[in-house]
Motif scaffolding. Structure first.
Motif, PDB file in Angstrom:
ATOM      1  N   ASP A 124      34.640  72.710  18.241  1.00 34.21           N
ATOM      2  CA  ASP A 124      34.013  73.862  17.606  1.00 34.21           C
ATOM      3  C   ASP A 124      34.995  75.027  17.714  1.00 34.21           C
ATOM      4  O   ASP A 124      35.235  75.548  18.819  1.00 34.21           O
ATOM      5  N   ARG A 125      35.576  75.447  16.612  1.00 28.81           N
ATOM      6  CA  ARG A 125      36.618  76.477  16.636  1.00 28.81           C
ATOM      7  C   ARG A 125      36.085  77.835  17.069  1.00 28.81           C
ATOM      8  O   ARG A 125      36.863  78.732  17.418  1.00 28.81           O
ATOM      9  N   ALA A 126      34.757  77.999  17.086  1.00 20.69           N
ATOM     10  CA  ALA A 126      34.169  79.282  17.491  1.00 20.69           C
ATOM     11  C   ALA A 126      33.954  79.378  18.998  1.00 20.69           C
ATOM     12  O   ALA A 126      33.615  80.444  19.506  1.00 20.69           O
ATOM     13  N   LYS A 127      34.174  78.261  19.718  1.00 21.92           N
ATOM     14  CA  LYS A 127      33.907  78.252  21.159  1.00 21.92           C
ATOM     15  C   LYS A 127      35.216  78.169  21.950  1.00 21.92           C
ATOM     16  O   LYS A 127      36.238  77.704  21.431  1.00 21.92           O
ATOM     17  N   PRO A 128      35.197  78.594  23.223  1.00 20.07           N
ATOM     18  CA  PRO A 128      36.395  78.513  24.069  1.00 20.07           C
ATOM     19  C   PRO A 128      36.842  77.065  24.267  1.00 20.07           C
ATOM     20  O   PRO A 128      36.029  76.135  24.232  1.00 20.07           O
ATOM     21  N   VAL A 129      38.133  76.889  24.498  1.00 19.37           N
ATOM     22  CA  VAL A 129      38.709  75.569  24.733  1.00 19.37           C
ATOM     23  C   VAL A 129      39.353  75.556  26.115  1.00 19.37           C
ATOM     24  O   VAL A 129      40.164  76.427  26.435  1.00 19.37           O
ATOM     25  N   ARG A 130      38.962  74.583  26.903  1.00 21.13           N
ATOM     26  CA  ARG A 130      39.607  74.377  28.208  1.00 21.13           C
ATOM     27  C   ARG A 130      40.243  73.000  28.201  1.00 21.13           C
ATOM     28  O   ARG A 130      39.576  71.983  28.016  1.00 21.13           O
ATOM     29  N   LEU A 131      41.553  72.979  28.424  1.00 17.53           N
ATOM     30  CA  LEU A 131      42.312  71.721  28.436  1.00 17.53           C
ATOM     31  C   LEU A 131      42.481  71.272  29.881  1.00 17.53           C
ATOM     32  O   LEU A 131      43.022  72.008  30.714  1.00 17.53           O
ATOM     33  N   ALA A 132      41.992  70.069  30.197  1.00 22.34           N
ATOM     34  CA  ALA A 132      42.092  69.526  31.549  1.00 22.34           C
ATOM     35  C   ALA A 132      42.814  68.182  31.476  1.00 22.34           C
ATOM     36  O   ALA A 132      42.509  67.344  30.623  1.00 22.34           O
ATOM     37  N   MET A 133      43.753  67.973  32.379  1.00 23.36           N
ATOM     38  CA  MET A 133      44.616  66.799  32.301  1.00 23.36           C
ATOM     39  C   MET A 133      44.828  66.190  33.676  1.00 23.36           C
ATOM     40  O   MET A 133      45.065  66.892  34.654  1.00 23.36           O
ATOM     41  N   SER A 134      44.753  64.853  33.728  1.00 25.08           N
ATOM     42  CA  SER A 134      45.247  64.090  34.872  1.00 25.08           C
ATOM     43  C   SER A 134      46.485  63.349  34.387  1.00 25.08           C
ATOM     44  O   SER A 134      46.409  62.570  33.439  1.00 25.08           O
ATOM     45  N   ALA A 135      47.625  63.615  35.010  1.00 27.27           N
ATOM     46  CA  ALA A 135      48.891  63.034  34.571  1.00 27.27           C
ATOM     47  C   ALA A 135      49.494  62.182  35.675  1.00 27.27           C
ATOM     48  O   ALA A 135      49.393  62.511  36.859  1.00 27.27           O
ATOM     49  N   GLU A 136      50.110  61.096  35.270  1.00 29.83           N
ATOM     50  CA  GLU A 136      50.897  60.264  36.173  1.00 29.83           C
ATOM     51  C   GLU A 136      52.266  60.084  35.521  1.00 29.83           C
ATOM     52  O   GLU A 136      52.357  59.688  34.359  1.00 29.83           O
ATOM     53  N   TYR A 137      53.316  60.388  36.254  1.00 26.16           N
ATOM     54  CA  TYR A 137      54.659  60.279  35.698  1.00 26.16           C
ATOM     55  C   TYR A 137      55.615  59.840  36.804  1.00 26.16           C
ATOM     56  O   TYR A 137      55.430  60.149  37.983  1.00 26.16           O
ATOM     57  N   GLY A 138      56.644  59.109  36.424  1.00 24.51           N
ATOM     58  CA  GLY A 138      57.599  58.631  37.405  1.00 24.51           C
ATOM     59  C   GLY A 138      58.663  59.668  37.700  1.00 24.51           C
ATOM     60  O   GLY A 138      59.135  60.363  36.800  1.00 24.51           O
ATOM     61  N   VAL A 139      59.040  59.784  38.958  1.00 24.64           N
ATOM     62  CA  VAL A 139      60.147  60.643  39.375  1.00 24.64           C
ATOM     63  C   VAL A 139      61.136  59.755  40.125  1.00 24.64           C
ATOM     64  O   VAL A 139      60.772  59.118  41.117  1.00 24.64           O
TER      65      VAL A 139
END
Length: 275
Positions: A124-139
């Motif tokens: 819904d473009r009229a409402k706030p957006v919260r982006l939440a992420m769980s990431a796994e990456y190799g180091v």
């Protein structure tokens, strides 16, 4: 052997990632400290009908992380966006990597710092957006360790990190047709008679720039790519593929040289021959 190393690395990554999981807070921070690395989830404001965001990974000297296709034995990054709020779709764009060869084989990597641009569609473009992420990456340096980051950020109109995200978008390979008349181009793909399905890929690159080519197939296809010869020809070998493969198989060829990059899609048949 390279394919077996790659499968083993992914399996180890999965096991270690499970053991690394800890209880998440109700609201994750926008940054996280990992093994010889730091990750941030950044906001870049709006672009058309999308929100701009980015995954920034900074690495200690001598360490690397991996592209979406890690190569022979690397660890591909994984991202889970399911905890986001008012998000309909998330698309990650990958800047061009560089090729690194060592005793473990050929890896496609990033070093020092990379920003992966993220395009976000709101429900819904009229409402706030919260982006939440769980990431796994190799180091990785001498050994590879999985890092985990649980982060979230409110996407706002001011977009404080827009310039960094736009700079990263400029490094994302642009789509280009086979044989395009430009200074950086995949000119032709021809079959070569070998024990395994093999292709000869001829490219054009700017004068004085040594090109790198990265070949990607669909799931369960593994392709290796040589260094270029003096005529800017690469050998691409289908190392592994499903025995029952049929129909047209899309293969993406990413070409990098002189600070520029393009990607060209070609098709193979079920036997790994160009169509």
């Amino acid at each position: 052997m390279a394919f077996m190393l790659r499968v083993a690395s992914i399996a180890i990554f999965s096991i270690l990632s499970i053991t690394a999981v800890v209880a998440q807070p109700v609201k994750s921070p926008a940054s996280a400290q990992g093994f010889h690395s730091r990750a941030r989830l950044v906001s870049g404001g709006q672009q058309g009908d999308s929100w701009l965001a980015g995954i920034e990974i900074s690495l200690d000297p001598g360490f690397k992380t991996y592209w979406r296709n890690p190569g022979d034995s690397g660890l591909p990054p994984r991202f889970d966006w399911s905890a986001s709020e008012n998000v309909a779709d998330v698309e990650i764009r990958y800047p061009a990597p560089y090729r690194q060869e060592d005793a473990a084989g050929v890896a496609y990597v990033y070093g020092k710092r990379v920003v992966l641009p993220v395009l976000v569609k709101a429900r819904d473009r009229a409402k706030p957006v919260r982006l939440a992420m769980s990431a796994e990456y190799g180091v990785c340096k001498d050994i590879c360790i999985p890092a985990r980051a649980d982060m979230s950020v409110d996407l706002t109109a001011d977009g404080p990190d827009r310039s960094a995200i736009e700079a990263a978008l400029a490094k994302v390979p642009r789509p280009q047709v086979l044989g395009a008349q430009s200074e950086l181009s995949v000119l032709s793909v021809e079959p070569v008679t070998q024990d395994k399905p093999t292709l000869s890929v001829t490219v054009r690159a700017p004068d004085g720039a040594k090109p790198s080519l990265f070949a990607e197939g669909p799931e369960n296809w593994y392709l290796s790519t040589s260094q270029p010869d003096d005529a800017n020809r690469f050998t691409v070998t289908v190392e592994e593929k499903p025995k029952d493969a049929s129909g047209l198989i899309p293969v993406r060829l990413t070409l990098v040289a002189g600070g520029k990059s393009i990607e060209t899609e070609v098709s193979l048949d079920g036997n790994g021959q160009p169509r």
